[in-house]
Design a protein around this motif. Structure first.
Motif, PDB file in Angstrom:
ATOM      1  N   GLU A 129     -10.653 -48.033  39.104  1.00  0.00           N
ATOM      2  CA  GLU A 129     -10.034 -48.303  37.811  1.00  0.00           C
ATOM      3  C   GLU A 129      -9.754 -47.016  37.037  1.00  0.00           C
ATOM      4  OE1 GLU A 129     -11.730 -52.672  36.637  1.00  0.00           O
ATOM      5  OE2 GLU A 129     -13.194 -51.035  36.745  1.00  0.00           O
ATOM      6  N   ALA A 130     -10.674 -46.060  37.106  1.00  0.00           N
ATOM      7  CA  ALA A 130     -10.440 -44.769  36.460  1.00  0.00           C
ATOM      8  C   ALA A 130      -9.232 -44.070  37.083  1.00  0.00           C
ATOM      9  CB  ALA A 130     -11.678 -43.892  36.584  1.00  0.00           C
ATOM     10  N   ALA A 131      -9.120 -44.146  38.412  1.00  0.00           N
ATOM     11  CA  ALA A 131      -7.993 -43.517  39.106  1.00  0.00           C
ATOM     12  C   ALA A 131      -6.673 -44.176  38.739  1.00  0.00           C
ATOM     13  CB  ALA A 131      -8.217 -43.583  40.615  1.00  0.00           C
ATOM     14  N   GLU A 132      -6.678 -45.488  38.544  1.00  0.00           N
ATOM     15  CA  GLU A 132      -5.459 -46.189  38.140  1.00  0.00           C
ATOM     16  C   GLU A 132      -5.006 -45.753  36.754  1.00  0.00           C
ATOM     17  OE1 GLU A 132      -6.765 -50.212  38.615  1.00  0.00           O
ATOM     18  OE2 GLU A 132      -6.011 -50.354  40.689  1.00  0.00           O
ATOM     19  N   ILE A 133      -5.953 -45.523  35.849  1.00  0.00           N
ATOM     20  CA  ILE A 133      -5.607 -45.014  34.516  1.00  0.00           C
ATOM     21  C   ILE A 133      -4.987 -43.622  34.632  1.00  0.00           C
ATOM     22  CG2 ILE A 133      -6.604 -44.147  32.360  1.00  0.00           C
ATOM     23  CD1 ILE A 133      -8.613 -46.456  32.526  1.00  0.00           C
ATOM     24  N   ALA A 134      -5.589 -42.776  35.464  1.00  0.00           N
ATOM     25  CA  ALA A 134      -5.070 -41.417  35.654  1.00  0.00           C
ATOM     26  C   ALA A 134      -3.654 -41.434  36.209  1.00  0.00           C
ATOM     27  CB  ALA A 134      -5.997 -40.637  36.579  1.00  0.00           C
ATOM     28  N   LYS A 135      -3.414 -42.318  37.155  1.00  0.00           N
ATOM     29  CA  LYS A 135      -2.083 -42.406  37.767  1.00  0.00           C
ATOM     30  C   LYS A 135      -1.044 -42.910  36.775  1.00  0.00           C
ATOM     31  CE  LYS A 135       0.394 -44.442  41.686  1.00  0.00           C
ATOM     32  NZ  LYS A 135       0.273 -45.301  42.903  1.00  0.00           N
ATOM     33  N   LYS A 136      -1.375 -43.992  36.066  1.00  0.00           N
ATOM     34  CA  LYS A 136      -0.439 -44.554  35.096  1.00  0.00           C
ATOM     35  C   LYS A 136      -0.195 -43.585  33.938  1.00  0.00           C
ATOM     36  CE  LYS A 136      -1.731 -49.366  36.024  1.00  0.00           C
ATOM     37  NZ  LYS A 136      -2.449 -50.562  35.486  1.00  0.00           N
ATOM     38  N   GLY A 137      -1.224 -42.832  33.569  1.00  0.00           N
ATOM     39  CA  GLY A 137      -1.100 -41.889  32.467  1.00  0.00           C
ATOM     40  C   GLY A 137      -0.486 -40.558  32.864  1.00  0.00           C
ATOM     41  N   LYS A 138      -0.203 -40.376  34.150  1.00  0.00           N
ATOM     42  CA  LYS A 138       0.419 -39.148  34.657  1.00  0.00           C
ATOM     43  C   LYS A 138      -0.353 -37.902  34.222  1.00  0.00           C
ATOM     44  CE  LYS A 138       5.021 -41.248  34.743  1.00  0.00           C
ATOM     45  NZ  LYS A 138       6.435 -41.172  34.270  1.00  0.00           N
ATOM     46  N   VAL A 139      -1.677 -37.982  34.354  1.00  0.00           N
ATOM     47  CA  VAL A 139      -2.501 -36.831  33.996  1.00  0.00           C
ATOM     48  C   VAL A 139      -2.473 -35.826  35.148  1.00  0.00           C
ATOM     49  CG1 VAL A 139      -3.963 -38.378  32.635  1.00  0.00           C
ATOM     50  CG2 VAL A 139      -4.721 -37.669  34.917  1.00  0.00           C
ATOM     51  N   THR A 140      -2.880 -34.613  34.858  1.00  0.00           N
ATOM     52  CA  THR A 140      -2.882 -33.580  35.903  1.00  0.00           C
ATOM     53  C   THR A 140      -4.124 -33.671  36.783  1.00  0.00           C
ATOM     54  OG1 THR A 140      -1.642 -32.093  34.446  1.00  0.00           O
ATOM     55  CG2 THR A 140      -2.778 -31.096  36.327  1.00  0.00           C
ATOM     56  N   GLU A 141      -5.271 -33.926  36.163  1.00  0.00           N
ATOM     57  CA  GLU A 141      -6.531 -33.936  36.913  1.00  0.00           C
ATOM     58  C   GLU A 141      -7.488 -34.952  36.311  1.00  0.00           C
ATOM     59  OE1 GLU A 141      -7.926 -30.067  38.273  1.00  0.00           O
ATOM     60  OE2 GLU A 141      -9.905 -30.521  37.446  1.00  0.00           O
TER      61      GLU A 141
END
Length: 302
Positions: free
Chosen positions: A249-261
């Motif tokens: 779930e944390a990774a899905e947020i990172a992907k949707k949010g287009k974060v760098t790291e």
């Protein structure tokens, strides 16, 4: 440059090799702390950045693993010689919590400025040169996610300055975003500023369930620090029950949010080797990293 250190990565209880949740940001020598679990001041001592220049302390929520390190830390800051006020920020209930924690630290050589934020609406607070934003998130007590932004002035454009006949003595002032008036003529920042430049953004989200607002809140962060209470997908029901997240779930947020790291943190004490489960995050967001106590990252303007 902006320095970030993950002081502690543990949730619920400290372990011999894992302090409780805390993160510190350092910019131009001043520091901002998010959460202050048991062991925070020990971690800061190991880090070696000092205590005296902590200007702001933010709390996501008031469970013990996020706040019990505060009295000792404040006493240590006091012993460092600090006399300037410290700002403490958190969701509703802040005043009551601080009053209780300070029973064992009743005499401090500095004032505490308390800023209690809404549990229903987002907020923006200017902390020195850091612009701090909050987002209410879903936990079993009022809880906030944070992001911090350091905005960068547009690039100086000498052609525009000459075009608008701006005296050189005003260039610096205008470039900093200030307006200048002389002999009835007004000089404004746009007369010397060129294209906007990307600043720095770090987001911090822990002890909550995912929702549709979080990816937008962390959008384009250079670094997202997000909880991964459990690594394996099989622990979804457990995470959902207690209002936490799994790695996926944390990774899905990172992907949707287009974060760098993405840095994962706030691990269950039952998860003794959180790095063994990183594949659950990497299969969704490749630049996912399992956080470690005292992990440091230096962020620079592009």
């Amino acid at each position: 440059m902006l320095d970030i250190c993950l002081l502690g990565t543990g949730g619920m209880m400290p372990l011999p090799t894992r302090y409780l949740t805390a993160m510190v940001a350092r910019y131009k020598g001043r520091k901002l702390l998010i959460d202050c679990g048991e062991g925070t001041q020990v971690a800061m001592k190991e880090l070696g950045w000092g205590y005296k220049t902590i200007d702001t302390i933010c709390f996501t929520h008031y469970h013990g693993d996020h706040v019990t390190g505060l009295p000792g830390l404040l006493l240590t800051i006091g012993n460092s010689g600090r006399e300037e006020p410290i700002t403490i920020i958190g969701p509703q209930g802040l005043e009551e919590i601080i009053k209780g924690l300070l029973v064992i630290a009743p005499e401090l050589p500095f004032e505490l400025n308390l800023i209690e934020l809404s549990n229903e609406e987002s907020s923006t607070i200017q902390c020195g040169e850091i612009e701090l934003h909050t987002l209410p998130v879903e936990h079993n007590v009022p809880c906030l996610a944070y992001n911090m932004e350091i905005k960068r002035n547009p690039k100086f454009n000498v052609k525009k300055a000459k075009k608008y006949q701006v005296p050189k003595k005003f260039w610096t002032e205008l470039q900093m975003g200030n307006t200048v008036k002389e002999n009835g003529k007004l000089y404004e920042p746009y007369m010397v500023q060129g294209k906007r430049r990307k600043g720095l953004k770090v987001s911090y989200c822990t002890d909550c369930r995912p929702n549709i607002k979080i990816p937008k809140f962390v959008q384009n962060s250079d670094l997202l620090i997000c909880e991964g209470m459990y690594g394996e997908d099989e622990y979804f029901e457990q995470a959902n029950k207690y209002k936490h997240m799994i790695y996926k779930e944390a990774a899905e947020i990172a992907k949707k949010g287009k974060v760098t790291e993405l840095w994962l943190t706030h691990f269950s004490p039952a998860m003794s080797e959180p790095e063994k489960h990183i594949e659950y995050a990497n299969r969704i967001f490749l630049n996912s990293i399992v956080g470690e106590d005292l992990m440091v990252k230096e962020l620079r303007f592009n």
